[in-house]
Structures are given as C-alpha cells and as structure tokens.
Design a protein around this motif. Structure first.
Motif, PDB file in Angstrom:
ATOM      1  N   ALA A   1       6.673   4.438   5.951  1.00 23.15           N
ATOM      2  CA  ALA A   1       6.456   5.325   6.975  1.00 23.15           C
ATOM      3  C   ALA A   1       5.807   7.023   6.529  1.00 23.15           C
ATOM      4  N   TYR A   2       4.907   7.337   7.193  1.00 25.18           N
ATOM      5  CA  TYR A   2       4.069   8.472   6.732  1.00 25.18           C
ATOM      6  C   TYR A   2       4.144   9.482   7.920  1.00 25.18           C
ATOM      7  N   LYS A   3       4.133  10.579   7.926  1.00 25.68           N
ATOM      8  CA  LYS A   3       3.889  11.642   8.678  1.00 25.68           C
ATOM      9  C   LYS A   3       2.430  12.288   8.398  1.00 25.68           C
TER      10      LYS A   3
ATOM     11  N   MET B   1       5.475   9.259  13.350  1.00 27.50           N
ATOM     12  CA  MET B   1       5.294   8.818  12.033  1.00 27.50           C
ATOM     13  C   MET B   1       4.516   7.237  12.321  1.00 27.50           C
ATOM     14  N   TRP B   2       3.782   7.012  11.135  1.00 28.90           N
ATOM     15  CA  TRP B   2       2.880   5.839  11.242  1.00 28.90           C
ATOM     16  C   TRP B   2       3.286   4.832   9.905  1.00 28.90           C
ATOM     17  N   ASN B   3       3.033   3.683  10.291  1.00 27.72           N
ATOM     18  CA  ASN B   3       3.522   2.795   8.976  1.00 27.72           C
ATOM     19  C   ASN B   3       1.936   2.497   8.229  1.00 27.72           C
ATOM     20  N   ALA B   4       2.367   2.249   7.016  1.00 27.51           N
ATOM     21  CA  ALA B   4       1.185   2.072   6.117  1.00 27.51           C
ATOM     22  C   ALA B   4       0.235   0.832   6.432  1.00 27.51           C
ATOM     23  N   MET B   5       0.584  -0.165   7.480  1.00 27.29           N
ATOM     24  CA  MET B   5       0.100  -1.085   7.699  1.00 27.29           C
ATOM     25  C   MET B   5      -1.231  -0.594   8.751  1.00 27.29           C
ATOM     26  N   GLN B   6      -0.976   0.575   9.268  1.00 27.85           N
ATOM     27  CA  GLN B   6      -2.042   1.021  10.352  1.00 27.85           C
ATOM     28  C   GLN B   6      -2.705   2.221   9.720  1.00 27.85           C
TER      29      GLN B   6
ATOM     30  N   GLN C   1      -4.543  14.042   6.808  1.00 27.31           N
ATOM     31  CA  GLN C   1      -3.603  14.160   5.490  1.00 27.31           C
ATOM     32  C   GLN C   1      -2.363  13.874   5.858  1.00 27.31           C
ATOM     33  N   ILE C   2      -1.784  13.082   4.613  1.00 28.80           N
ATOM     34  CA  ILE C   2      -0.317  12.672   4.475  1.00 28.80           C
ATOM     35  C   ILE C   2       0.368  14.048   4.146  1.00 28.80           C
ATOM     36  N   ILE C   3       1.410  14.300   5.004  1.00 31.94           N
ATOM     37  CA  ILE C   3       2.087  15.359   4.668  1.00 31.94           C
ATOM     38  C   ILE C   3       3.784  15.084   4.344  1.00 31.94           C
ATOM     39  N   TRP C   4       4.104  13.765   4.528  1.00 31.85           N
ATOM     40  CA  TRP C   4       5.578  13.322   4.187  1.00 31.85           C
ATOM     41  C   TRP C   4       5.213  11.819   4.028  1.00 31.85           C
ATOM     42  N   ALA C   5       5.904  11.400   2.917  1.00 33.73           N
ATOM     43  CA  ALA C   5       6.026   9.865   2.740  1.00 33.73           C
ATOM     44  C   ALA C   5       7.521   9.361   2.750  1.00 33.73           C
ATOM     45  N   GLY C   6       7.580   8.370   3.574  1.00 34.65           N
ATOM     46  CA  GLY C   6       8.963   7.720   3.608  1.00 34.65           C
ATOM     47  C   GLY C   6       9.017   6.688   2.566  1.00 34.65           C
TER      48      GLY C   6
ATOM     49  N   VAL D   1       0.926  -1.210   0.145  1.00 38.85           N
ATOM     50  CA  VAL D   1       0.092  -0.032   0.002  1.00 38.85           C
ATOM     51  C   VAL D   1       0.935   1.095   0.001  1.00 38.85           C
ATOM     52  N   LYS D   2       0.532   1.971  -1.067  1.00 40.18           N
ATOM     53  CA  LYS D   2       1.507   3.449  -0.938  1.00 40.18           C
ATOM     54  C   LYS D   2       0.353   4.603  -1.046  1.00 40.18           C
ATOM     55  N   PHE D   3       0.838   5.575  -0.326  1.00 40.43           N
ATOM     56  CA  PHE D   3       0.107   6.775  -0.309  1.00 40.43           C
ATOM     57  C   PHE D   3       0.922   8.009  -0.596  1.00 40.43           C
ATOM     58  N   LYS D   4       0.269   8.899  -1.208  1.00 43.05           N
ATOM     59  CA  LYS D   4       0.920  10.171  -1.800  1.00 43.05           C
ATOM     60  C   LYS D   4       0.737  11.302  -1.021  1.00 43.05           C
ATOM     61  N   VAL D   5       1.669  12.196  -0.988  1.00 39.56           N
ATOM     62  CA  VAL D   5       1.351  13.456  -0.027  1.00 39.56           C
ATOM     63  C   VAL D   5       0.221  14.072  -0.598  1.00 39.56           C
ATOM     64  N   GLY D   6      -0.782  14.436   0.425  1.00 41.71           N
ATOM     65  CA  GLY D   6      -2.025  15.146   0.001  1.00 41.71           C
ATOM     66  C   GLY D   6      -3.167  14.017   0.324  1.00 41.71           C
ATOM     67  N   ASP D   7      -3.033  12.884   0.222  1.00 38.34           N
ATOM     68  CA  ASP D   7      -3.963  11.704   0.480  1.00 38.34           C
ATOM     69  C   ASP D   7      -4.497  11.797   1.610  1.00 38.34           C
TER      70      ASP D   7
END
Length: 145
Positions: A120-122, A134-139, A111-116, A79-85
C-alpha cells in the motif's frame, strides 16, 4: 467428472457411491448384474468408507492448493517502491479520465510519500498535495525520468 483438486466427483462425496447413467442400466456391468441384496451390501460397505474417502479428498485438496500457491508465487514478481520514488498510476484503476480505446493507460507521475508493509502506498502530486486515497503496488509502475 472428478475434480482436479481432490480427484473425486461431487456426487460420490455426497452420496458415497458413483452415479449411474441411464445407458449403463441397459449394459451388463458388475453393478447392474448384482441382486438388490448384494447391491445393498455394497452400498453399506461404501458407507463404512465414506468418511475416510472424504478425509482423503480433503488432504488431496490441501496438497493441490499448496502446489497451486507454490506455482503462483514462483511466477509473481514483487514490486516495492521507496519513499521519494516517482510512479505512474494505472488510469483504469483511478478512472480519473475516460480512457476510451486509444486513451492513455497510465497517469502521473506521482511521488511516493508513504510506503506500507503489504504493497500500500500514499502518493502526492508534483505540487506536494496528497492524493486522496492509498494505492496498491499492482496499480503502480515505476516512472523513469
């Protein structure tokens, strides 16, 4: 019992011979019919091949782990998210609210503001304030508005 990963029993890898159960002592088998000298000879022969058996077991274990990894990776969807999702966060992961039995499982949207690189996502609240960690995509789960 032989392990699935390498096909050997832990006893045989440690002591270079198979364990003999008490019932087997009373039943005439090849191992119980041998004299002490013949039995010693067989044990010494087993010792000569012990290292080879351990190496073969290690190779089989590596192959087994590769097969398990291949199976796991075939089933996992990345699962991948983009900034702004917009995403929902699993309530159990954050423990922000005590969900109880009938409580909400997901909270948000954020809202996602940073994607590692490795999932990992902020995130930020809808007010723009950054979520503390930061949170993992699994959560996380995509939020469809």
């Amino acid at each position: 019992m032989p392990k699935d990963s390498h096909g050997e029993t832990p006893f045989s890898l440690t002591y270079d011979t198979e364990a003999m159960i008490p019932v087997e002592i009373n039943i005439p088998t090849h191992r119980t019919r041998l004299s002490e000298e013949e039995n010693e000879g067989d044990l010494r022969l087993n010792l000569n091949f012990a290292e080879e058996r351990r190496e073969a077991a290690a190779r089989r274990e590596v192959e087994y782990k590769k097969a398990m990894e291949k199976y796991y990776n075939a089933k996992v969807t990345e699962v991948k998210f983009k900034v702004g999702d917009l995403v929902l966060r699993e309530n159990e992961a954050s423990r922000q609210e005590n969900p109880g039995k009938l409580g909400p499982r997901w909270e948000g949207p954020y809202q996602i503001i940073w994607a590692g690189e490795k999932g990992a996502y902020k995130q930020a609240y809808h007010t723009g304030e950054e979520v503390p960690r930061m949170w993992n995509a699994m959560q996380l789960r995509k939020y469809y508005a």
